[in-house]
Design an enzyme around this catalytic site. Structure first.
Site, mmCIF file in Angstrom:
data_model
loop_
_atom_site.group_PDB
_atom_site.id
_atom_site.type_symbol
_atom_site.label_atom_id
_atom_site.label_comp_id
_atom_site.label_asym_id
_atom_site.label_seq_id
_atom_site.Cartn_x
_atom_site.Cartn_y
_atom_site.Cartn_z
ATOM 1 N N HIS A 230 -12.492 1.180 -4.158
ATOM 2 C CA HIS A 230 -11.719 0.347 -5.096
ATOM 3 C C HIS A 230 -12.520 -0.904 -5.441
ATOM 4 C CE1 HIS A 230 -7.621 2.217 -4.296
ATOM 5 N NE2 HIS A 230 -8.336 2.694 -3.295
ATOM 6 N N ASP B 94 -2.199 -1.398 -4.012
ATOM 7 C CA ASP B 94 -2.588 -0.031 -4.334
ATOM 8 C C ASP B 94 -1.306 0.787 -4.393
ATOM 9 O OD1 ASP B 94 -3.478 2.556 -4.458
ATOM 10 O OD2 ASP B 94 -4.800 2.435 -2.709
ATOM 11 N N TYR C 99 0.867 -1.171 0.000
ATOM 12 C CA TYR C 99 0.000 0.000 0.000
ATOM 13 C C TYR C 99 0.903 1.220 0.000
ATOM 14 C CZ TYR C 99 -3.422 3.465 1.553
ATOM 15 O OH TYR C 99 -4.216 4.589 1.650
#
Length: 295
Positions: free
Chosen positions: A249, A148, A107
């Site tokens: 998302h 991500d 992330y």
């Protein structure tokens, strides 16, 4: 055929029903989660095990947090946290061997507002990722970096770049870091599968962006040369974004036709083994138990 997915869940406790529905319906063999927004003790391991998955996780209260789920087995943790900054307390990187593949779940920092310390941290974290990813790329074992990345690689990966020009996700420095990472030899799987199409993985909650399909592509799965030739398909489970109280998302996935290695073989790909053992000792992996089939 092996299915590997990444999903910024944006709160694993509040969106647990959606997560469980997705696991039941799509049955990924490996699922990387980001933005757990929960400390280790609050991770819903009992529910995830009941769905047929083993898991490791690296939580953090209110912010960040990453996890790796593996269907029908316990992932073998190899690293938590990127090397290079012992003072970094953010839970943003977790790595494990599962189903014969080494998976790095990440992330990457958002970086807003920019310029400023948050953007500086984003770029510094990116530099650490680039340095460590080179070792994974050259390991000789099949590796996937999934997560991500908080980077829109090009203007073709966003509905309207003009309204986002000042955002950290589109800054030239962010895009240059992503290009340098790919230049090591990683394959951007979703773009390789859809070279000429606009395909999105994120739609924010404002101005009916989901309803208008005003999206961004910021969730990526990168494959090293040992994994890339085996790519068969890739896509986005858009239906998850349309659920009530959805994450902003949608899960993004690949399928690979890979001759399965023993998990121990993939585990050997990881450098820095002592650090991984030390991290694992701080947060013991859950005890293995027989998982019922998820489909």
């Amino acid at each position: 055929m092996l299915k590997i997915a990444t999903f910024n869940i944006n709160g694993v406790r509040s969106r647990l029903p959606a997560l469980l529905e997705w696991l039941d319906r799509e049955a990924p063999d490996i699922a990387c989660l980001q933005e757990l927004k929960a400390p280790d003790a609050a991770f819903p391991i009992d529910e995830i095990r009941a769905a047929g998955y083993g898991a490791i996780w690296h939580g953090q209260a209110s912010w960040n947090g990453v996890a790796i789920l593996a269907r029908g087995m316990e992932p073998i943790e190899s690293r938590r946290g990127l090397p290079g900054d012992p003072d970094d307390t953010h839970s943003r990187y977790l790595e494990a061997a599962a189903h014969g593949v080494l998976v790095g779940c990440l992330y990457l920092p958002n970086g807003n507002p920019q310029p400023g310390p948050k953007f500086d941290y984003k770029l510094a974290w990116f530099e650490r990722l680039i340095g460590y990813a080179a070792r994974l790329h050259d390991s000789g074992h099949p590796v996937v970096l999934a997560g991500d990345f908080n980077v829109v690689p090009t203007d073709e990966d966003i509905y309207n770049p003009k309204s986002w020009r000042k955002d950290a996700l589109l800054q030239p420095e962010s895009r240059e870091c992503y290009r340098r990472l790919l230049d090591q030899g990683w394959l951007d799987a979703l773009r390789a599968r859809y070279p000429d199409e606009r395909i999105y993985t994120f739609w924010d909650y404002f101005r009916q962006h989901w309803q208008k399909n005003s999206g961004l592509r910021i969730d990526h799965l990168l494959l090293n040369p040992q994994m890339a030739p085996h790519l068969k398909d890739a896509g986005v489970d858009r239906w998850v974004r349309d659920l009530p109280h959805a994450s902003d998302h949608a899960p993004t996935w690949i399928t690979v036709d890979l001759k399965v290695q023993k998990p121990s073989a993939a585990k050997k790909a990881v450098a820095g083994k002592p650090a991984a053992k030390k991290a694992a000792a701080k947060t013991p992996a859950p005890r293995a138990q027989r998982a019922k089939s998820a489909g």
